[in-house]
Design a protein around this motif. Sequence first.
Motif, PDB file in Angstrom:
ATOM      1  N   ALA A 240      26.206  64.314  17.340  1.00 12.35           N
ATOM      2  CA  ALA A 240      25.996  64.231  18.915  1.00 12.35           C
ATOM      3  C   ALA A 240      24.421  64.371  19.186  1.00 12.35           C
ATOM      4  CB  ALA A 240      26.743  65.154  19.777  1.00 12.35           C
ATOM      5  N   ILE A 241      23.786  63.769  20.316  1.00  6.86           N
ATOM      6  CA  ILE A 241      22.224  63.901  20.567  1.00  6.86           C
ATOM      7  C   ILE A 241      22.590  64.321  22.060  1.00  6.86           C
ATOM      8  CG2 ILE A 241      20.050  62.925  21.235  1.00  6.86           C
ATOM      9  CD1 ILE A 241      20.440  60.899  18.916  1.00  6.86           C
TER      10      ILE A 241
ATOM     11  N   LYS B 222      27.013  60.208  19.571  1.00  5.51           N
ATOM     12  CA  LYS B 222      27.396  60.675  20.734  1.00  5.51           C
ATOM     13  C   LYS B 222      26.490  61.004  21.688  1.00  5.51           C
ATOM     14  CE  LYS B 222      32.188  61.849  19.325  1.00  5.51           C
ATOM     15  NZ  LYS B 222      33.276  62.825  19.467  1.00  5.51           N
ATOM     16  N   THR B 223      25.932  60.339  22.709  1.00  8.92           N
ATOM     17  CA  THR B 223      24.808  60.722  23.457  1.00  8.92           C
ATOM     18  C   THR B 223      25.099  60.845  24.814  1.00  8.92           C
ATOM     19  OG1 THR B 223      24.493  58.171  24.230  1.00  8.92           O
ATOM     20  CG2 THR B 223      23.437  59.118  22.212  1.00  8.92           C
ATOM     21  N   ASN B 224      26.500  60.968  25.316  1.00  9.84           N
ATOM     22  CA  ASN B 224      27.172  61.145  26.801  1.00  9.84           C
ATOM     23  C   ASN B 224      27.687  62.522  26.826  1.00  9.84           C
ATOM     24  OD1 ASN B 224      29.187  60.545  25.005  1.00  9.84           O
ATOM     25  ND2 ASN B 224      30.222  59.488  26.433  1.00  9.84           N
ATOM     26  N   LEU B 225      27.293  63.256  26.010  1.00  6.46           N
ATOM     27  CA  LEU B 225      27.929  64.748  26.077  1.00  6.46           C
ATOM     28  C   LEU B 225      27.021  65.614  26.429  1.00  6.46           C
ATOM     29  CD1 LEU B 225      29.802  65.138  22.453  1.00  6.46           C
ATOM     30  CD2 LEU B 225      30.902  64.528  24.764  1.00  6.46           C
ATOM     31  N   THR B 226      27.511  66.899  27.545  1.00 13.86           N
ATOM     32  CA  THR B 226      26.760  67.698  27.818  1.00 13.86           C
ATOM     33  C   THR B 226      26.697  68.892  26.852  1.00 13.86           C
ATOM     34  OG1 THR B 226      28.711  69.279  28.485  1.00 13.86           O
ATOM     35  CG2 THR B 226      27.817  67.685  30.156  1.00 13.86           C
ATOM     36  N   PHE B 227      25.865  69.781  26.928  1.00 14.62           N
ATOM     37  CA  PHE B 227      25.722  70.696  25.575  1.00 14.62           C
ATOM     38  C   PHE B 227      26.777  71.526  25.438  1.00 14.62           C
ATOM     39  CE2 PHE B 227      23.599  74.607  23.907  1.00 14.62           C
ATOM     40  CZ  PHE B 227      23.371  74.240  22.805  1.00 14.62           C
ATOM     41  N   THR B 228      27.658  71.962  26.502  1.00 13.22           N
ATOM     42  CA  THR B 228      28.631  72.764  26.374  1.00 13.22           C
ATOM     43  C   THR B 228      29.732  71.823  25.581  1.00 13.22           C
ATOM     44  OG1 THR B 228      28.217  74.072  28.170  1.00 13.22           O
ATOM     45  CG2 THR B 228      30.688  73.825  27.508  1.00 13.22           C
ATOM     46  N   GLU B 229      29.985  70.588  26.105  1.00 14.64           N
ATOM     47  CA  GLU B 229      30.950  69.681  25.604  1.00 14.64           C
ATOM     48  C   GLU B 229      30.667  69.573  24.027  1.00 14.64           C
ATOM     49  OE1 GLU B 229      32.298  66.969  29.451  1.00 14.64           O
ATOM     50  OE2 GLU B 229      30.524  66.483  28.044  1.00 14.64           O
ATOM     51  N   ALA B 230      29.531  69.249  23.694  1.00  8.21           N
ATOM     52  CA  ALA B 230      28.984  68.901  22.149  1.00  8.21           C
ATOM     53  C   ALA B 230      28.991  70.216  21.362  1.00  8.21           C
ATOM     54  CB  ALA B 230      27.374  68.755  22.072  1.00  8.21           C
TER      55      ALA B 230
ATOM     56  N   LYS C 262      34.992  67.825  15.582  1.00  3.25           N
ATOM     57  CA  LYS C 262      34.756  66.175  16.126  1.00  3.25           C
ATOM     58  C   LYS C 262      33.462  65.796  16.010  1.00  3.25           C
ATOM     59  CE  LYS C 262      38.787  67.101  19.313  1.00  3.25           C
ATOM     60  NZ  LYS C 262      39.326  66.763  20.583  1.00  3.25           N
ATOM     61  N   VAL C 263      32.512  66.572  15.981  1.00  4.70           N
ATOM     62  CA  VAL C 263      31.083  66.245  15.503  1.00  4.70           C
ATOM     63  C   VAL C 263      30.477  67.345  14.671  1.00  4.70           C
ATOM     64  CG1 VAL C 263      30.581  65.262  17.931  1.00  4.70           C
ATOM     65  CG2 VAL C 263      30.003  67.500  17.508  1.00  4.70           C
ATOM     66  N   TYR C 264      29.684  66.826  13.616  1.00  7.35           N
ATOM     67  CA  TYR C 264      29.181  67.739  12.482  1.00  7.35           C
ATOM     68  C   TYR C 264      27.870  68.266  12.786  1.00  7.35           C
ATOM     69  CZ  TYR C 264      33.902  66.650  10.520  1.00  7.35           C
ATOM     70  OH  TYR C 264      34.979  66.603  10.604  1.00  7.35           O
ATOM     71  N   LEU C 265      27.090  67.657  13.688  1.00  4.19           N
ATOM     72  CA  LEU C 265      25.657  68.185  14.045  1.00  4.19           C
ATOM     73  C   LEU C 265      25.357  67.734  15.745  1.00  4.19           C
ATOM     74  CD1 LEU C 265      22.731  68.637  13.007  1.00  4.19           C
ATOM     75  CD2 LEU C 265      22.470  66.024  12.547  1.00  4.19           C
ATOM     76  N   ILE C 266      24.529  68.861  15.967  1.00  2.00           N
ATOM     77  CA  ILE C 266      24.073  68.514  17.577  1.00  2.00           C
ATOM     78  C   ILE C 266      22.517  68.549  17.346  1.00  2.00           C
ATOM     79  CG2 ILE C 266      24.112  69.374  19.730  1.00  2.00           C
ATOM     80  CD1 ILE C 266      26.662  70.737  19.269  1.00  2.00           C
TER      81      ILE C 266
END
Length: 412
Positions: free
Chosen positions: A47-48, A72-80, A88-92
């Motif tokens: 995620a970015i 994924k580029t549509n997530l808020t920081f909390t969601e990420a 569900k993601v392995y890197l922010i």
Amino acid sequence: MYFKKFLQSKGVVGSLIIILFYGLLMVGVYFSGYKAIPNKINQLPVAIVNQDNASRSLANQLKNKLPFKHIKTNLTFTEAKNQLQDRKVYLIINVPKNFNDDIKDITHSSTATLKFYINYSNPTTVTTTMESASKALGSQIQKSILLKQGQSILTIAELNQLQKQVTTAIAANPKQRDIILKQATTTKNDATKQIKKTYQNIAKTYDYHIIKVNQVPSGMHHSMAPFFLTLSFYIGSMIAAMLIVTSYKSFSPLIGRWRAYLYTEITIGVLSVFAPLLIIGLSKYMLNFNTNIYWQLWLTHSIELFSALNINLIFSLILGQLGIMINMPFMLVQVISGAGMIPQCLLPKFFKIMSYISPSFYTIQSDFNILYGGNHTQILLLKLLTIGLVAVALHLIIVACQKNKSAIIKPA
């Protein structure tokens, strides 16, 4: 003559069959399962999160530079962060507020910091990949910023120097040639000092940090602990089920199959409660975790042992000791489908499907959560217990279909 008969004996033929069976099985399972690494490593979701409106172009550059397909580029920081905990993601990659302004700050009063969040409560293949990608990307961005700032600095310095020279030349008397040259030299030296001083401060304008979420202690025995713990219980359950069914079949003619099965399940319950006490105790000594974690792991592996024993008992009830010919392949499949070495999202399709009915998968994920951090441990344990209960339901059908065998009483 006798040598030929020896080679044709049941023991020799049987040994050849066993060697071929397990050799072909292990090569087929492991080679097909582990081929996902490194070929599919680019399918790990990342995620970015861009919190700086002025850095949209940078966010797009990051997306283009990343070696991953699912970004994924549509997530808020909390969601990420929640998805990082849920695997569900392995890197922010976080571009914080005012990132662009901090880079442009010529006073260098603040540092623009790009942040990489990695969940280390994952298989080593994931964490090392994400760490390498973060360091490479951080260095690329740094070089890009340095080049742009260097070009800007040189341009400004040259313009300042030229302006001073032109102004001096216009104002100066042609006879004052020596003075003009002296002033030009001074301007040149000042510009050189300005560039040198500014370049020394460039390092303060940008930095990147790798933030270790759910950090794992150093040592491969720590990172591999969920895998080793789970596998040790499952292998033991496979052999134990084969021995327990021997007792079941011995007592069935004497006390009836239903009572013998009841005793079998009581035995499984007792083993599931008491055996993990010692095994987890040794793990506590080796890994130095606290008492609270000890009891959480005890509960997890008690449920695992209950489920694993009942699953292995299915084919042992049907085939007796030959049930191991099915239980062994299922165990080998779980070495991969348990996702202790390769995350579930990268598994080949067959192993990904098998992970949903694999006690090892739910146990390994629970162990990662308990030992190092993660969400939804209770849900994982509930699914693990459900697998065991479904196996018990299948036992009831199998036992109901079996015929009672009367005990043979020898005459005195």
